[in-house]
Design a protein around this motif. Structure first.
Motif, PDB file in Angstrom:
ATOM      1  N   MET A  24       0.840  -1.197   0.000  1.00 37.99           N
ATOM      2  CA  MET A  24       0.000   0.000   0.000  1.00 37.99           C
ATOM      3  C   MET A  24       0.877   1.250   0.000  1.00 37.99           C
ATOM      4  N   GLU A  54      -2.126   7.034   0.662  1.00 36.23           N
ATOM      5  CA  GLU A  54      -3.547   6.707   0.476  1.00 36.23           C
ATOM      6  C   GLU A  54      -3.842   5.425   1.217  1.00 36.23           C
ATOM      7  N   GLU A  69      -5.654   2.485   2.735  1.00 36.36           N
ATOM      8  CA  GLU A  69      -6.945   1.914   2.332  1.00 36.36           C
ATOM      9  C   GLU A  69      -7.714   1.422   3.553  1.00 36.36           C
TER      10      GLU A  69
END
Ligand SMILES: C[S@@+](CC[C@H](N)C(=O)[O-])C[C@H]1O[C@@H](n2cnc3c(N)ncnc32)[C@H](O)[C@@H]1O
Length: 205
Positions: A95, A99, A101
């Motif tokens: 990831m 951002e 998740e």
């Protein structure tokens, strides 16, 4: 750093990381996890978990999710979890820390060790880490921050243009961290080697 530079740099670091930078910085990392085990809530997100050097130290009652951008670093972390049977690790996911998740207020605790001077757009990463914390939750960090004076400050300024090769910024300003909206500093102290690392705890207000 740019994301491509992160990918390339940590693909090179992954095979040797634990025996080099990882070993030199272990003291601050151990302190951070001991603090989390003692003071922080059970749902832990470790952002930029790397090779998972800290994972074995989390207490069995923690539920740890680790994320990292580098597949090569994550591969090492996954192998460690399998090898050591670390049941406190719930998930390891690829990831981008800019951002995350996860919904708002998903975690009691965020651990961010030796990463804020590596990630692209560190202010944005700080805001993301604050967003996923529950109110009253703790962000526990260790990192090297720029010195204002002395020989080491000159060395840091000299090596700053080589960030993409080194894999981190050597002259990172702590104000980027302490100025994050919605977070207040509750602890700040120096750590080895030679007091070069800073241990920092921030609480979501
Ligand atoms: C110096 S290592 C620290 C790893 C680990 N936290 C530790 O203490 O050993 C920096 C890590 O940040 C990760 N990283 C850099 N940029 C990232 C991003 N945008 N999102 C997620 N991870 C990132 C790198 O892949 C690398 O594993």
């Amino acid at each position: 750093m740019e994301l491509d530079a992160v990918r390339n740099s940590y693909a090179r670091w992954a095979p040797v990381y634990d025996r080099t930078f990882g070993a030199v910085t272990n003291s601050a990392r151990k302190d951070a996890v001991a603090y989390i085990n003692r003071e922080a809530g059970p749902d832990v997100l470790e952002v930029a978990v790397g090779t998972g050097l800290a994972l074995s130290w989390y207490a069995p009652d923690k539920r740890v999710t680790g994320v990292d951008y580098s597949d090569e670093m994550l591969e090492k972390a996954r192998a460690r979890v399998d090898r050591e049977g670390l049941s406190q690790v719930r998930a390891l996911r690829q990831m981008d820390a800019r951002e995350l998740e996860f919904p708002d207020a998903s975690f009691d605790t965020v651990a961010a060790m030796h990463m804020i001077s590596v990630v692209p757009e560190p202010e944005r990463v700080m805001r993301e880490m604050a967003r996923v914390l529950r109110p009253g939750g703790l962000l526990v960090m260790t990192n090297h921050f720029a010195r204002e004076k002395g020989i080491l400050a000159r060395v840091e300024r000299f090596s700053a243009p080589f960030a993409n090769v080194l894999g981190w910024h050597s002259d990172f300003d702590i104000g980027v961290v302490t100025g994050t909206p919605g977070l207040e500093v509750v602890e700040r102290s120096p750590r080895p080697p030679l007091g070069m690392m800073t241990f920092l705890v921030l609480r979501k207000v």
